[in-house]
Scaffold this motif. Structure first.
Motif, PDB file in Angstrom:
ATOM      1  N   ARG A 123       0.832  -1.198   0.000  1.00 49.76           N
ATOM      2  CA  ARG A 123       0.000   0.000   0.000  1.00 49.76           C
ATOM      3  C   ARG A 123       0.876   1.262   0.000  1.00 49.76           C
ATOM      4  O   ARG A 123       0.600   2.225  -0.718  1.00 49.76           O
ATOM      5  N   ASP A 127       1.328   4.293  -2.924  1.00 46.24           N
ATOM      6  CA  ASP A 127       1.282   5.736  -2.671  1.00 46.24           C
ATOM      7  C   ASP A 127       2.464   6.430  -3.336  1.00 46.24           C
ATOM      8  O   ASP A 127       2.322   7.486  -3.950  1.00 46.24           O
ATOM      9  N   THR A 163      -2.529   6.509   6.903  1.00 46.99           N
ATOM     10  CA  THR A 163      -3.696   5.649   6.699  1.00 46.99           C
ATOM     11  C   THR A 163      -4.982   6.457   6.735  1.00 46.99           C
ATOM     12  O   THR A 163      -5.897   6.225   5.929  1.00 46.99           O
ATOM     13  N   ARG A 166      -5.395   8.073   3.443  1.00 46.36           N
ATOM     14  CA  ARG A 166      -5.867   7.135   2.412  1.00 46.36           C
ATOM     15  C   ARG A 166      -7.371   6.884   2.541  1.00 46.36           C
ATOM     16  O   ARG A 166      -8.091   6.787   1.542  1.00 46.36           O
ATOM     17  N   GLY A 190      -4.352  -2.148   2.317  1.00 49.51           N
ATOM     18  CA  GLY A 190      -3.793  -3.071   1.335  1.00 49.51           C
ATOM     19  C   GLY A 190      -4.185  -4.519   1.532  1.00 49.51           C
ATOM     20  O   GLY A 190      -3.590  -5.415   0.935  1.00 49.51           O
TER      21      GLY A 190
END
Length: 237
Positions: A123, A127, A163, A166, A190
């Motif tokens: 994940r 990014d 996080t 996201r 993820g």
């Protein structure tokens, strides 16, 4: 296949025998694990370039929570996987509130640990790969900018963990539409959501708390019971 080849991981844990076992196992999986036997040493080492930090909660002198708090105050955005006591819900909740990305309860299988590590690193790498693409989302008085990794609410800067950023980005990109928890979990962490896993709920809760400190009378994220969450466009209310 050693998917973790050249991936540097820092383990902050006072259990050195466990650390040595993990080091041997993760080396086989292609990861390079370095160890810090306490929180002070861990904070010193964490300034180096690691792709992930494994952080134990229960340590003498300086707890994992204290380490986590200091790391996030330093704006250290390295993904952090907290290692908590089995069944201790409060540890998990507090860890996520302080800025941990995910948690894993002891005792855990090495296979599960590797799966969580790979999910968080994958994940994070996504990014990084997407960083050159400048996306600005401006909805319902919230402005999210991927180039600067910043969020403003009514013009005020909102301090978010990676996080949380996201989660908000995923919700804003589908504003006015319900996103189920599994899809949100994959976008933020993820990995698919697991049974009794409340990580995504905690990240959303943290987002709401931070937003409500700026806007006290306006809800931006709506819970759709039994399904997931929706970012309010302003026309949905």
């Amino acid at each position: 296949m050693n998917k973790g080849h050249n991936t540097r991981i820092l383990l902050i844990d006072d259990d050195q025998s466990l650390g040595q076992l993990l080091q041997e196992y993760l080396e086989v999986e292609g990861f390079h694990l370095e160890m810090a036997p306490n929180g002070v040493t861990g904070l010193q080492k964490a300034d180096k370039n690691y792709e992930l930090i494994l952080l134990d909660v229960m340590m003498p002198d300086m707890s994992g929570f204290d380490v986590l708090k200091q790391l996030r105050q330093r704006q250290n955005r390295t993904p952090i996987l907290m290692l908590t006591a089995k069944g201790d819900e409060m540890d998990r909740v507090l860890g996520l509130e302080l800025g941990a990305d995910d948690y894993l309860a002891k005792p855990y299988s090495h296979r599960e640990l590797v799966a969580r590590i790979r999910a968080l690193i994958r994940r994070a790498n996504m990014d990084n790969d997407e960083s050159p693409k400048h996306i600005t989302l401006e909805i319902n008085e919230v402005v999210l900018d991927t180039a600067t990794h910043t969020v403003k609410v009514q013009g005020q800067l909102l301090e978010l963990t990676t996080t949380e950023f996201r989660v908000l980005q995923a919700l804003m990109q589908e504003a006015g539409t319900v996103i189920d928890k599994n899809s949100l979990n994959i976008a933020a962490l993820g990995r698919p959501i697991e049974l009794y896993d409340r990580s995504i709920d905690m990240h959303v809760s943290n987002l709401r708390k931070k937003m409500s400190a700026i806007i006290t009378d306006d809800q931006k994220i709506k819970t759709i019971r039994g399904v997931g969450y929706m970012f309010i466009t302003g026309e949905d209310e």
